[in-house]
Design a protein around this motif. Structure first.
Motif, PDB file in Angstrom:
ATOM      1  N   TYR A 135      -3.333  35.639  -0.753  1.00  0.00           N
ATOM      2  CA  TYR A 135      -2.162  36.518  -0.691  1.00  0.00           C
ATOM      3  C   TYR A 135      -1.629  36.795  -2.092  1.00  0.00           C
ATOM      4  O   TYR A 135      -1.363  37.939  -2.455  1.00  0.00           O
ATOM      5  CB  TYR A 135      -1.090  35.861   0.186  1.00  0.00           C
ATOM      6  N   ASP A 136      -1.480  35.742  -2.877  1.00  0.00           N
ATOM      7  CA  ASP A 136      -0.953  35.906  -4.239  1.00  0.00           C
ATOM      8  C   ASP A 136      -1.910  36.706  -5.121  1.00  0.00           C
ATOM      9  O   ASP A 136      -1.470  37.516  -5.937  1.00  0.00           O
ATOM     10  CB  ASP A 136      -0.661  34.544  -4.881  1.00  0.00           C
ATOM     11  N   SER A 139      -1.473  40.273  -4.035  1.00  0.00           N
ATOM     12  CA  SER A 139      -0.137  40.722  -4.434  1.00  0.00           C
ATOM     13  C   SER A 139      -0.058  41.002  -5.935  1.00  0.00           C
ATOM     14  O   SER A 139       0.473  42.037  -6.362  1.00  0.00           O
ATOM     15  CB  SER A 139       0.902  39.674  -4.035  1.00  0.00           C
ATOM     16  N   ILE A 146       5.409  43.823  -2.670  1.00  0.00           N
ATOM     17  CA  ILE A 146       5.299  43.146  -1.378  1.00  0.00           C
ATOM     18  C   ILE A 146       4.841  44.101  -0.284  1.00  0.00           C
ATOM     19  O   ILE A 146       3.992  43.755   0.538  1.00  0.00           O
ATOM     20  CB  ILE A 146       6.634  42.458  -0.999  1.00  0.00           C
ATOM     21  N   GLY A 149       1.107  44.817  -0.768  1.00  0.00           N
ATOM     22  CA  GLY A 149       0.325  43.626  -0.422  1.00  0.00           C
ATOM     23  C   GLY A 149       0.253  43.423   1.078  1.00  0.00           C
ATOM     24  O   GLY A 149      -0.813  43.132   1.627  1.00  0.00           O
TER      25      GLY A 149
END
Length: 185
Positions: A135-136, A139, A146, A149
């Motif tokens: 996720y990071d 992102s 956000i 992402g």
């Protein structure tokens, strides 16, 4: 005949487990079938890993790391929309080249939900941490936006579901995607 080291054998087990668990799930895959795929005995398998859950966890973490690395490499040096497009293309190529990774992801989600339903929250912690790394990575590649992402990962999950359910590329469920998604499937 060249003998493999324990670390090389361990690596073989992780690779075999990724394939077997992807296809049969955690509960539906026996350690016997994994041992057979690798060419070792079950007792030897348990000298490399303390339990079936440890094998599944190692395979799941490897799968997550490899997918995260696909996103990282694809987006390197790119920003925002270019990064999103490159990551999307790289993911679609991964699905086409190695569909077991996609199925392994889906099995991971089921296994975590099942473990937590039976009170085992610890099992999911490691997999949630690996997912957060993915996720990071996504992102950051999208400029820490956000919404972007979330949209990227939501489309990815929809692709996972459609492919897992066996929808052919010409099925109407793919109409909401651009042509490059459909032609990659």
């Amino acid at each position: 005949m060249v003998r493999m080291s324990a670390e090389e054998r361990r690596e073989s087990v992780i690779r075999a487990a990724m394939v077997e668990f992807a296809r049969g799930g955690y509960k539906g895959t026996s350690t016997e079938v994994i041992a057979k795929r690798v060419g070792v005995s079950q007792p030897y398998l348990f000298r490399l890993f303390p339990s079936k859950q440890a094998i599944f966890l190692a395979a799941s973490l490897r799968c997550s790391q490899e997918i995260t690395e696909v996103f990282r490499r694809a987006s390197e040096g790119l920003e925002a929309e270019e990064a999103a497009h490159a990551m999307g293309e790289a993911y679609r190529a991964l699905i086409a080249d190695d569909p077991d990774k996609l199925l392994m992801q889906m099995q991971m989600y089921v296994a975590v939900a099942s473990a937590e339903a039976s009170g085992d929250r610890e099992f999911g912690e490691a997999l949630r941490a690996a997912w957060m790394e993915m996720y990071d990575t996504v992102s950051l590649a999208l400029g820490a936006d956000i919404d972007e992402g979330t949209t990227f990962l939501a489309y990815g999950m929809l692709i996972n579901v459609l492919v897992s359910l066996g929808y052919r590329p010409d099925h109407r469920v793919w109409n909401g995607f651009d042509h490059s998604v459909q032609s990659s499937e």
